[in-house]
Design an enzyme around this catalytic site. Structure first.
Site, PDB file in Angstrom:
ATOM      1  CG  ASN A 208      -2.011  -0.994   1.156  1.00 28.98           C
ATOM      2  OD1 ASN A 208      -2.392  -1.413   0.077  1.00 28.98           O
ATOM      3  ND2 ASN A 208      -2.530  -1.400   2.307  1.00 28.98           N
ATOM      4  CG  ASP A 276      -7.028  -5.286   2.279  1.00 31.34           C
ATOM      5  OD1 ASP A 276      -7.053  -5.230   3.528  1.00 31.34           O
ATOM      6  OD2 ASP A 276      -7.411  -4.357   1.553  1.00 31.34           O
ATOM      7  CE  LYS A 286      13.365  -9.865 -12.845  1.00 31.28           C
ATOM      8  NZ  LYS A 286      14.410  -8.989 -13.414  1.00 31.28           N
ATOM      9  CG  ASP A 304      -9.346  -7.589   9.615  1.00 30.93           C
ATOM     10  OD1 ASP A 304      -8.812  -6.723  10.334  1.00 30.93           O
ATOM     11  OD2 ASP A 304     -10.382  -7.387   8.951  1.00 30.93           O
ATOM     12  CB  ILE A 305      -3.732  -6.916  12.461  1.00 32.07           C
ATOM     13  CG1 ILE A 305      -2.786  -7.794  11.642  1.00 32.07           C
ATOM     14  CG2 ILE A 305      -3.139  -6.620  13.834  1.00 32.07           C
ATOM     15  CD1 ILE A 305      -1.479  -7.106  11.269  1.00 32.07           C
ATOM     16  CE  LYS A 341     -11.603  -4.139   9.093  1.00 35.56           C
ATOM     17  NZ  LYS A 341     -10.846  -5.168   8.397  1.00 35.56           N
TER      18      LYS A 341
END
Length: 399
Positions: A208, A276, A286, A304-305, A341
């Site tokens: 991200n 995610d 590679k 999902d911490i 959550k």
């Protein structure tokens, strides 16, 4: 927070000295008395008259001023303060401190003092990263000098990177932490920050867009209030803050393990931009272009911490704060995320490209809680961190 404390403020010669008037105001608003000492170079950036008017005290500058020596000798001046603060601490001042030089009033005071010393470095990114400056930094830390900043961002010279002096709010908070117990003394707070990197092969990864600047600012603010901070960070662009227990990770699963190892804590702030998804199978070599066409990437979902910690039945932190970076319907999506959550608060922000938020120096957040949505005005990330830290203090009943 600083009532009755005296700070000897040594002002170095750098463009960051323009922040000094705001810093003096903040220190005095918190009750501190500020005795200013100006180097000759600093007078090129802020006038002694301005500094004296804001501090409400005489400005000292000349080592051989007979009047100053008669009224308050430099040895006494160096010892009547509760804290000696050097801001901006230029590369030259840091070098003088590290080598024990005493050729002017500022360096003489620093060599003669027996009180705690804190520096707020400020210089060009290349000067900050130069091996000589980094060696001097190690020496100063070894001597017990406390360091606040520097931050990463745009500089007056046109370059970008670490070396920009910490904002006045950060410096004032660090002074308060050094001189007072702090309202979060004895509290453990977990902060996650930065992105995670999920390997595709040995040279490619999924990530991200996150610099880690907001998470770092939050950790600094919490340390400034006396908290014990466990700082779990992915491969962030900004350097980690001082005074934290640092845990560096790369992947989401490593971050989850580090979070679990840090528990129990009084509060958890999950500012990391965790990927995610990860590769279901990472290539050991590679991946090459070939006649067979484009490679097919098979994904697997990462843990999902935030949800795992929020929904713990035993050992859950008393306060769990998540973040939601959205590009549309910010409040609606963040509100749904908080419920899904199970966390207490969500700080939502619009990271659409036109906002300049992602990777920028400012943030505009909406605090989502069970009572509704509370928009905050756009402000610097350090200011967002200070406001959040104050709210956390209040929520934990530590204010």
């Amino acid at each position: 927070m600083l009532a009755g404390k005296r700070i000897l403020l040594i002002i170095g010669g750098g463009i960051a000295a323009f922040k000094i008037p705001a810093l003096i105001r903040l220190l005095r608003q918190q009750g501190a008395a500020v005795t200013p000492v100006m180097t000759t170079a600093s007078e090129q950036f802020v006038t002694p008259l301005t500094v004296s008017a804001l501090a409400g005290e005489k400005v000292y500058g000349d080592l051989f001023d007979l009047t100053d020596e008669a009224e308050m000798g430099h040895i006494q001046l160096s010892r009547v303060a509760d804290l000696v603060l050097v801001a901006p601490a230029t590369a030259d001042l840091m070098a003088k401190m590290a080598q024990g030089l005493a050729g002017d009033l500022a360096s003489t005071l620093l060599l003669a003092t027996d009180t705690p010393v804190m520096i707020a470095p400020a210089m060009n990114v290349r000067m900050w990263l130069h091996p000589a400056t980094q060696r001097n930094l190690v020496l100063l830390k070894g001597d017990g000098v406390q360091v606040v900043g520097p931050d990463e961002g745009d500089m007056a010279c046109g370059e970008f990177g670490p070396g920009r002096m910490a904002e006045p709010e950060e410096i004032a908070a660090a002074c308060a932490a050094a001189l007072t117990a702090g309202p979060l003394r004895g509290r453990r707070v977990l902060v996650t920050s930065g992105p995670t990197h999920e390997p595709i092969d040995p040279v490619r990864y999924i990530a991200n867009r996150s610099s880690g600047a907001q998470g770092t600012a939050i950790a600094r603010a919490l340390v400034g209030l006396g908290a014990e901070v466990i700082f779990v960070t992915g491969p962030a662009e900004v350097p980690p803050p001082e005074g934290v227990t640092l845990v560096q990770v790369e992947t989401a699963r490593q971050m989850r393990d580090a979070v679990q190892a840090a528990l129990p804590v009084d509060a958890g702030v999950f500012a990391a931009a965790v990927a995610d998804w990860r590769m279901a199978t990472q290539s050991a070599s590679k991946i090459k272009k070939g006649a067979s066409g484009l490679p097919v990437l098979e994904f697997a979902e990462n843990p999902d911490i935030l949800a795992e910690v929020s929904q713990m039945t035993e050992g859950r932190p008393g306060l769990v704060v998540g973040f939601a970076a959205e590009t549309d319907d910010v409040v609606a999506h963040a509100t749904a995320k908080r419920i899904r959550k199970g966390c207490d608060w969500i700080l939502a922000n619009d990271v659409s490209p036109e906002t300049g938020i992602m990777g920028g120096s400012e943030n505009a957040v909406v605090l989502i809680s069970e009572t509704g949505a509370e928009p905050w005005p756009r402000m610097g990330k350090a200011e967002v961190a200070q406001r959040l830290a104050a709210r956390i203090t209040e929520a934990l009943g530590a204010g």
